[in-house]
Design a protein around this motif. Structure first.
Motif, PDB file in Angstrom:
ATOM      1  N   THR A 162       8.826 -27.142  48.490  1.00  0.00           N
ATOM      2  CA  THR A 162       9.636 -27.853  47.634  1.00  0.00           C
ATOM      3  C   THR A 162      10.097 -27.176  46.282  1.00  0.00           C
ATOM      4  O   THR A 162      10.404 -27.512  45.169  1.00  0.00           O
ATOM      5  CB  THR A 162       8.913 -29.178  47.230  1.00  0.00           C
ATOM      6  N   HIS A 163       9.558 -25.738  46.362  1.00  0.00           N
ATOM      7  CA  HIS A 163      10.024 -24.781  45.233  1.00  0.00           C
ATOM      8  C   HIS A 163      10.387 -23.499  45.738  1.00  0.00           C
ATOM      9  O   HIS A 163      11.013 -22.693  45.003  1.00  0.00           O
ATOM     10  CB  HIS A 163       8.718 -24.448  44.396  1.00  0.00           C
ATOM     11  N   PHE A 164      10.272 -23.119  47.049  1.00  0.00           N
ATOM     12  CA  PHE A 164      11.125 -21.710  47.684  1.00  0.00           C
ATOM     13  C   PHE A 164      12.024 -22.073  48.520  1.00  0.00           C
ATOM     14  O   PHE A 164      11.899 -23.019  49.358  1.00  0.00           O
ATOM     15  CB  PHE A 164       9.952 -21.056  48.276  1.00  0.00           C
ATOM     16  N   VAL A 165      12.885 -21.166  48.438  1.00  0.00           N
ATOM     17  CA  VAL A 165      14.112 -21.255  49.459  1.00  0.00           C
ATOM     18  C   VAL A 165      13.327 -20.097  50.728  1.00  0.00           C
ATOM     19  O   VAL A 165      12.816 -19.385  50.220  1.00  0.00           O
ATOM     20  CB  VAL A 165      15.236 -20.394  48.957  1.00  0.00           C
ATOM     21  N   LEU A 166      13.743 -20.618  51.816  1.00  0.00           N
ATOM     22  CA  LEU A 166      13.265 -19.732  53.038  1.00  0.00           C
ATOM     23  C   LEU A 166      13.591 -18.467  52.894  1.00  0.00           C
ATOM     24  O   LEU A 166      14.882 -17.823  52.585  1.00  0.00           O
ATOM     25  CB  LEU A 166      13.852 -20.391  54.289  1.00  0.00           C
ATOM     26  N   GLY A 167      12.824 -17.563  52.841  1.00  0.00           N
ATOM     27  CA  GLY A 167      12.758 -16.178  52.673  1.00  0.00           C
ATOM     28  C   GLY A 167      12.378 -15.631  51.381  1.00  0.00           C
ATOM     29  O   GLY A 167      12.292 -14.470  51.111  1.00  0.00           O
ATOM     30  N   ASP A 168      12.288 -16.412  50.378  1.00  0.00           N
ATOM     31  CA  ASP A 168      11.825 -16.140  48.971  1.00  0.00           C
ATOM     32  C   ASP A 168      10.257 -15.309  49.004  1.00  0.00           C
ATOM     33  O   ASP A 168       9.812 -15.865  49.810  1.00  0.00           O
ATOM     34  CB  ASP A 168      11.926 -17.343  48.137  1.00  0.00           C
ATOM     35  N   SER A 169      10.259 -14.626  48.126  1.00  0.00           N
ATOM     36  CA  SER A 169       8.897 -13.832  47.788  1.00  0.00           C
ATOM     37  C   SER A 169       8.697 -13.950  46.317  1.00  0.00           C
ATOM     38  O   SER A 169       9.597 -13.744  45.413  1.00  0.00           O
ATOM     39  CB  SER A 169       9.024 -12.374  48.293  1.00  0.00           C
ATOM     40  N   TYR A 170       7.355 -13.792  46.290  1.00  0.00           N
ATOM     41  CA  TYR A 170       6.915 -13.681  44.522  1.00  0.00           C
ATOM     42  C   TYR A 170       5.799 -12.765  44.658  1.00  0.00           C
ATOM     43  O   TYR A 170       4.647 -13.093  45.440  1.00  0.00           O
ATOM     44  CB  TYR A 170       6.477 -15.231  44.147  1.00  0.00           C
ATOM     45  N   VAL A 171       6.040 -11.654  44.276  1.00  0.00           N
ATOM     46  CA  VAL A 171       4.872 -10.693  43.993  1.00  0.00           C
ATOM     47  C   VAL A 171       3.688 -11.173  43.106  1.00  0.00           C
ATOM     48  O   VAL A 171       3.949 -11.294  41.863  1.00  0.00           O
ATOM     49  CB  VAL A 171       5.494  -9.297  43.513  1.00  0.00           C
ATOM     50  N   VAL A 172       2.439 -11.230  43.612  1.00  0.00           N
ATOM     51  CA  VAL A 172       1.213 -11.609  42.904  1.00  0.00           C
ATOM     52  C   VAL A 172       0.667 -10.337  42.418  1.00  0.00           C
ATOM     53  O   VAL A 172       0.156  -9.785  41.287  1.00  0.00           O
ATOM     54  CB  VAL A 172       0.381 -12.304  43.523  1.00  0.00           C
TER      55      VAL A 172
ATOM     56  N   PHE B  59      -0.326  -8.185  47.529  1.00  0.00           N
ATOM     57  CA  PHE B  59      -0.309  -9.592  47.858  1.00  0.00           C
ATOM     58  C   PHE B  59       0.955 -10.329  47.508  1.00  0.00           C
ATOM     59  O   PHE B  59       1.285 -10.101  46.245  1.00  0.00           O
ATOM     60  CB  PHE B  59      -1.691 -10.142  47.246  1.00  0.00           C
ATOM     61  N   LYS B  60       1.579 -10.947  48.121  1.00  0.00           N
ATOM     62  CA  LYS B  60       2.811 -11.588  48.056  1.00  0.00           C
ATOM     63  C   LYS B  60       2.820 -13.043  48.560  1.00  0.00           C
ATOM     64  O   LYS B  60       2.362 -13.131  49.544  1.00  0.00           O
ATOM     65  CB  LYS B  60       4.218 -10.959  48.543  1.00  0.00           C
ATOM     66  N   ILE B  61       3.488 -13.871  47.933  1.00  0.00           N
ATOM     67  CA  ILE B  61       3.706 -15.193  48.408  1.00  0.00           C
ATOM     68  C   ILE B  61       5.226 -15.107  49.000  1.00  0.00           C
ATOM     69  O   ILE B  61       6.116 -14.873  48.187  1.00  0.00           O
ATOM     70  CB  ILE B  61       3.722 -16.298  47.090  1.00  0.00           C
ATOM     71  N   HIS B  62       5.331 -15.201  50.202  1.00  0.00           N
ATOM     72  CA  HIS B  62       6.567 -15.024  51.127  1.00  0.00           C
ATOM     73  C   HIS B  62       6.627 -16.191  51.948  1.00  0.00           C
ATOM     74  O   HIS B  62       6.022 -16.170  52.915  1.00  0.00           O
ATOM     75  CB  HIS B  62       6.749 -13.559  51.759  1.00  0.00           C
TER      76      HIS B  62
ATOM     77  N   VAL C  63       4.628 -23.964  58.162  1.00  0.00           N
ATOM     78  CA  VAL C  63       4.906 -23.137  56.833  1.00  0.00           C
ATOM     79  C   VAL C  63       4.039 -22.147  56.495  1.00  0.00           C
ATOM     80  O   VAL C  63       2.520 -22.441  56.602  1.00  0.00           O
ATOM     81  CB  VAL C  63       4.764 -24.207  55.536  1.00  0.00           C
ATOM     82  N   ASP C  64       4.423 -21.012  56.662  1.00  0.00           N
ATOM     83  CA  ASP C  64       3.380 -19.682  56.108  1.00  0.00           C
ATOM     84  C   ASP C  64       3.922 -19.125  54.819  1.00  0.00           C
ATOM     85  O   ASP C  64       5.111 -19.125  54.636  1.00  0.00           O
ATOM     86  CB  ASP C  64       3.457 -18.623  57.427  1.00  0.00           C
ATOM     87  N   MET C  65       2.810 -18.508  54.196  1.00  0.00           N
ATOM     88  CA  MET C  65       3.318 -18.066  52.765  1.00  0.00           C
ATOM     89  C   MET C  65       2.301 -16.946  52.266  1.00  0.00           C
ATOM     90  O   MET C  65       2.829 -16.098  51.371  1.00  0.00           O
ATOM     91  CB  MET C  65       3.388 -19.224  51.842  1.00  0.00           C
ATOM     92  N   LEU C  66       1.202 -16.561  52.845  1.00  0.00           N
ATOM     93  CA  LEU C  66       0.456 -15.543  52.306  1.00  0.00           C
ATOM     94  C   LEU C  66       0.704 -14.158  53.321  1.00  0.00           C
ATOM     95  O   LEU C  66       0.528 -14.018  54.397  1.00  0.00           O
ATOM     96  CB  LEU C  66      -1.046 -15.952  52.881  1.00  0.00           C
ATOM     97  N   TYR C  67       1.028 -13.170  52.294  1.00  0.00           N
ATOM     98  CA  TYR C  67       1.511 -12.053  52.872  1.00  0.00           C
ATOM     99  C   TYR C  67       0.705 -11.054  52.207  1.00  0.00           C
ATOM    100  O   TYR C  67       0.817 -10.665  50.983  1.00  0.00           O
ATOM    101  CB  TYR C  67       3.118 -11.765  52.750  1.00  0.00           C
ATOM    102  N   PHE C  68       0.145 -10.062  52.935  1.00  0.00           N
ATOM    103  CA  PHE C  68      -0.766  -9.043  52.408  1.00  0.00           C
ATOM    104  C   PHE C  68      -0.210  -7.651  52.940  1.00  0.00           C
ATOM    105  O   PHE C  68      -0.844  -7.030  53.754  1.00  0.00           O
ATOM    106  CB  PHE C  68      -2.163  -9.491  52.819  1.00  0.00           C
ATOM    107  N   PRO C  69       0.796  -6.965  52.175  1.00  0.00           N
ATOM    108  CA  PRO C  69       1.469  -5.557  52.883  1.00  0.00           C
ATOM    109  C   PRO C  69       0.733  -4.411  52.034  1.00  0.00           C
ATOM    110  O   PRO C  69       1.052  -3.878  51.026  1.00  0.00           O
ATOM    111  CB  PRO C  69       2.849  -5.824  52.413  1.00  0.00           C
TER     112      PRO C  69
ATOM    113  N   ASP D   6       1.482  -7.059  58.601  1.00  0.00           N
ATOM    114  CA  ASP D   6       2.702  -7.584  58.320  1.00  0.00           C
ATOM    115  C   ASP D   6       2.551  -9.073  58.665  1.00  0.00           C
ATOM    116  O   ASP D   6       3.341  -9.862  58.186  1.00  0.00           O
ATOM    117  CB  ASP D   6       3.480  -7.210  59.296  1.00  0.00           C
ATOM    118  N   PRO D   7       1.555  -9.622  59.307  1.00  0.00           N
ATOM    119  CA  PRO D   7       1.492 -11.088  59.468  1.00  0.00           C
ATOM    120  C   PRO D   7       1.732 -11.919  58.205  1.00  0.00           C
ATOM    121  O   PRO D   7       0.967 -11.651  57.129  1.00  0.00           O
ATOM    122  CB  PRO D   7       0.396 -11.247  60.141  1.00  0.00           C
TER     123      PRO D   7
END
Length: 219
Positions: free
Chosen positions: A26-36, A40-43, A148-154, A176-177
């Protein structure tokens, strides 16, 4: 570990998992990312398949619609099986380590099955827009929701040196997962069983040893 503690663990994992997923939807469009942090990103992505995004129709001559239904039904049976394993472990007073690990696995599996069963009728599409909950235009149907997936650790995101043959100049990333809290819960539970195998199954092994001794005495 008693059943109250197990239920508390399951409720806590489910709460964190579902709150995080609903917030992202309810706050992100599919594909949006936020760099923490850099590592570590919210993707926001959605997964309609199994682990790593694999789909049954990639391996079997069936439609994507049928593949999704089979996967969701399989997940329901798997959750039921894990739930019985947990109940049986508590009833037979197996080790707290085993009950804790299976509680995490059950909570994670249940968290993802909620997405698969309900999200298709609860939300509209996230493509190009922020999804709305309890919409009049759901993106799917019962049993056809996407996880829904969102935790990304590149942790490593770089380019191979130009002097390297074949790989020079190509991008390289490590881990990449993209996953969610439910996935973390399942992985943690499985990890506990693997690392603390002897402790987790100690009670069962002791019971098996007693039964073997009794059988030997009766012969």
């Amino acid at each position: 570990m008693n059943i109250k503690k197990s239920v508390l663990i399951i409720i806590l994992v489910l709460f964190i998992d579902q709150v995080s997923k609903i917030y992202i939807k309810t706050h992100f469009v599919l594909g949006d990312s936020y760099v923490v942090f850099d590592w570590f990103k919210i993707h926001f992505i959605e997964n309609s398949g199994a682990a790593w995004g694999a789909k049954l129709n990639d391996f079997l001559p069936i439609s994507e619609h049928t593949a999704k239904l089979i996967l969701t039904v399989f997940r329901l049976f798997a959750v039921a099986g894990i739930g019985y394993w947990l109940y049986d472990s508590i009833k037979k007073q197996f080790s707290g380590t085993l009950v804790f690990a299976v509680s995490l696995i059950f909570a994670g599996a249940l968290g993802n099955i909620i997405d698969s069963v309900f999200y298709g009728v609860l939300f509209n599409e996230s493509i190009g827009q922020v999804a709305t909950m309890f919409t009049d235009e759901p993106y799917g149907g019962w049993f056809f929701g996407k996880v829904v997936d969102m935790l990304y650790f590149p942790m490593i995101d770089t380019t191979w040196p130009n002097w390297m043959p074949y790989l020079g100049g190509k991008s390289f990333s490590f881990f990449d997962p993209v996953f969610n809290i439910a996935d973390m819960s399942i992985s943690t539970g499985v990890g506990i069983l693997l690392v603390f195998n002897k402790k987790a199954f100690a009670h069962k092994k002791e019971d098996d040893a007693i039964e073997e001794n009794q059988d030997a005495g009766n012969e």
